[in-house]
Design an enzyme around this catalytic site. Structure first.
Site, PDB file in Angstrom:
ATOM      1  CG  HIS A  76      -1.846  -1.142   1.304  1.00  0.00           C
ATOM      2  ND1 HIS A  76      -1.427  -2.398   1.691  1.00  0.00           N
ATOM      3  CD2 HIS A  76      -3.172  -1.248   1.028  1.00  0.00           C
ATOM      4  CE1 HIS A  76      -2.459  -3.235   1.660  1.00  0.00           C
ATOM      5  NE2 HIS A  76      -3.527  -2.559   1.262  1.00  0.00           N
TER       6      HIS A  76
ATOM      7  CE  LYS B 212      -5.330  -4.523  -1.170  1.00  0.00           C
ATOM      8  NZ  LYS B 212      -5.903  -4.514   0.192  1.00  0.00           N
TER       9      LYS B 212
ATOM     10  CB  THR C 261     -19.923  19.755 -15.431  1.00  0.00           C
ATOM     11  OG1 THR C 261     -20.730  20.716 -14.756  1.00  0.00           O
ATOM     12  CG2 THR C 261     -19.082  18.983 -14.428  1.00  0.00           C
TER      13      THR C 261
ATOM     14  CE  LYS D  25     -20.801  22.815 -18.550  1.00  0.00           C
ATOM     15  NZ  LYS D  25     -22.205  23.235 -18.526  1.00  0.00           N
TER      16      LYS D  25
END
Length: 528
Positions: free
Chosen positions: A141, A168, A308, A312
């Protein structure tokens, strides 16, 4: 012309499709009894296996509790006992911790998770004697960033060499472009792999795990029960993102914005995709730099985007071709990647969606069409905001014969747009005393009043008395403070949902090449 630029429809019988990527529900609770309750909830919600986070238990009697959890689990188990030095809650000695994982393996756990930093010591404890049923996940991790592809490849190689049955890796997405490296590693892994980027910007890596061949992804039983930042719920994976139907050929669409988590676009498009068997998925895309995003995800698999606030206007320069209307507005809210040559085509559907909704609101309230065939003809139309949506509405209202006023927090931006459109400019503060005539139209195109800032409004209630109709592009919440106060003043109100649905019709058809399921769109949003 736009129909020729649409994505080639990818339609399949999605009801018969199911990828092999598992959904694992992390189970974190203070007691074993609470864990058992959450495990049953995980099964009823649709999970395939449960991760038993033993480090979350406040009181833990190793053999008895592990035996109970494994014996009464309604699903296959993954046992994790995460130490604080790897982001968990266990702060005791390593020998005791790893002995618990060995015990879980012996008592019938289907998977155990051992950190790469501890794997050598763990292997010395078990002397290579591991039940065939139990799969060893070796994990790493990184809570700071996502390493380079080369570093990730080296990490995967080290984990594989350590004897992992399943690799992982969990990194942290500082930028959404970091996910491309995670996808590359996942797609080219020669062993089963669990890979994801944590945090809100990493959400797409969790959703698209089956597209790139991930072994599993994590989904929580409910919000607030996450074991790592950015985890979606099981129900979101299954019901919002159609997780079971995602595969290697699935086209990716999404809403580019900042913020973007509030957007209902994924709910609307994914339900529509599923209803017709279109092999696509629509995701939230929290983007800082739109140019970098589009350059990074240049594959034809990333087939189209809604756009959005605040991108834009910037995105116009990123497109290879821009629709003349969008070019005139200076803003794009929809981008299609042509499947023939991979070029980006930009257009704008905001003006049609919003102006149609405003016209319908006026007509429904008895306002007659003017000389141009629109009830907006000759009316004073005040637009709050000079960004992409503001430009679109100003342009659309001007085309309908309205007289335009632009109000913006920064007056110079209002003046620039007013000069282009042939209108008048005001500062936002001036709007509170601006009432030259009755029967005006007000359209808010800013994010003022959007969740979580629902108590904010761009204009005072007193000033709203001069308006016949008030429209707010914000649709979270559906009724903003601006609309509530406008209604109290007697104005017709038009919600942002009407604009949202109107512009979505056109975007859906551009994305899929199929007719928009208009009744379904309205049914979906009626429940919102």
């Amino acid at each position: 012309m736009w129909r020729e630029l649409s994505v080639t429809p990818v339609v399949e019988n999605m009801g018969d499709m199911r990828n092999s990527t598992l959904i694992c529900a992390p189970i974190m609770a203070d007691t074993v009894d609470q864990m058992l309750i959450h495990m049953n909830s995980a099964k009823s919600n649709g999970a395939d296996l449960v991760e038993l986070r033993l480090d979350s238990l406040k009181v833990f009697c190793s053999r008895e509790d592990i035996q109970t959890l494994i014996e009464f689990s309604p699903l296959p188990t993954l046992v994790t006992y995460r130490p604080t030095w790897e982001g968990g809650q266990y702060d005791g000695d390593e020998q005791s911790r790893l002995a618990v994982l060995r015990l879980a393996m012996e008592l019938g756990a289907d998977h155990i998770d051992v950190e790469l930093k501890a794997i050598d010591y763990f292997k010395s404890l078990i002397s290579g004697d591991k039940p065939a049923k139990c799969k060893l996940i070796v994990s790493s991790h990184n809570y700071q960033y996502t390493p380079s592809v080369e570093d990730l490849e080296n990490l995967v190689s080290r984990i594989q060499s350590a004897g992992a049955d399943i690799v992982k890796i969990a990194t942290t997405a500082v930028d959404i472009t970091d996910l491309a490296r995670v996808f590359q590693i996942t797609a080219h892994s020669q062993v089963p792999i669990i890979s994801m980027a944590m945090g809100e910007k990493g959400l797409m890596s969790r959703i698209l795990s089956p597209k790139y061949g991930g072994y599993l992804t994590f989904g929580t039983v409910e919000r607030g029960k996450e074991s790592a930042p950015g985890q979606p719920t099981i129900r979101d994976l299954l019901d919002l993102f159609n997780f079971r139907q995602i595969g290697p050929d699935t086209k990716v669409f999404g809403i580019i914005g900042k913020p973007v988590g509030h957007s209902k676009s994924p709910m609307l498009y994914n339900k529509a995709f599923k209803s017709v068997g279109f092999n696509g998925v629509f995701v939230h895309l929290l983007v800082d730099n739109v140019k970098n995003f589009l350059e990074t995800y240049s594959s034809k698999d990333f087939a189209g985007f809604s756009c959005t606030i605040p991108h834009k206007e910037t995105i116009v320069q990123c497109c290879d071709e821009v629709d003349p209307v969008a070019q005139a507005i200076g803003a794009v809210n929809c981008v299609i990647r042509r499947q023939t040559d991979g070029k980006l085509y930009g257009c704008n559907t905001d003006d049609v969606g919003a102006i149609s909704a405003i016209e319908d609101g006026l007509r429904a309230s008895g306002f007659q069409d003017g000389s141009s065939g629109s009830p907006l003809a000759g009316r004073l139309f005040v637009v709050i905001g000079a960004g992409g949506a503001g430009k679109a509405l100003a342009y659309g209202a001007k085309e309908k014969g309205a007289r335009i006023v632009i109000a913006n927090r920064t007056y110079d931006r209002a003046r620039e747009l007013a000069e282009i459109i042939g209108g008048k400019a005001l500062s936002l503060a001036d709007l509170n005393t601006y009432n030259p005539e009755d029967g005006m139209i007000l359209a808010n195109t800013t994010s003022i009043g959007m969740q979580p800032n629902i108590d904010e409004t761009p204009v005072s209630k007193e000033a709203l008395k001069s308006y016949a109709l008030v429209f707010d592009a914000v649709y979270t919440p559906k009724i903003t403070r601006l609309l509530r106060e406008a209604g109290e003043c007697g104005a017709v109100i038009v919600t942002g949902l009407e604009m949202f649905i109107g512009q979505a019709y056109q975007q859906y058809e551009r994305f899929t090449g199929l007719p928009a399921p208009k009744e379904l769109f309205r049914e979906i949003m009626a429940d919102y």
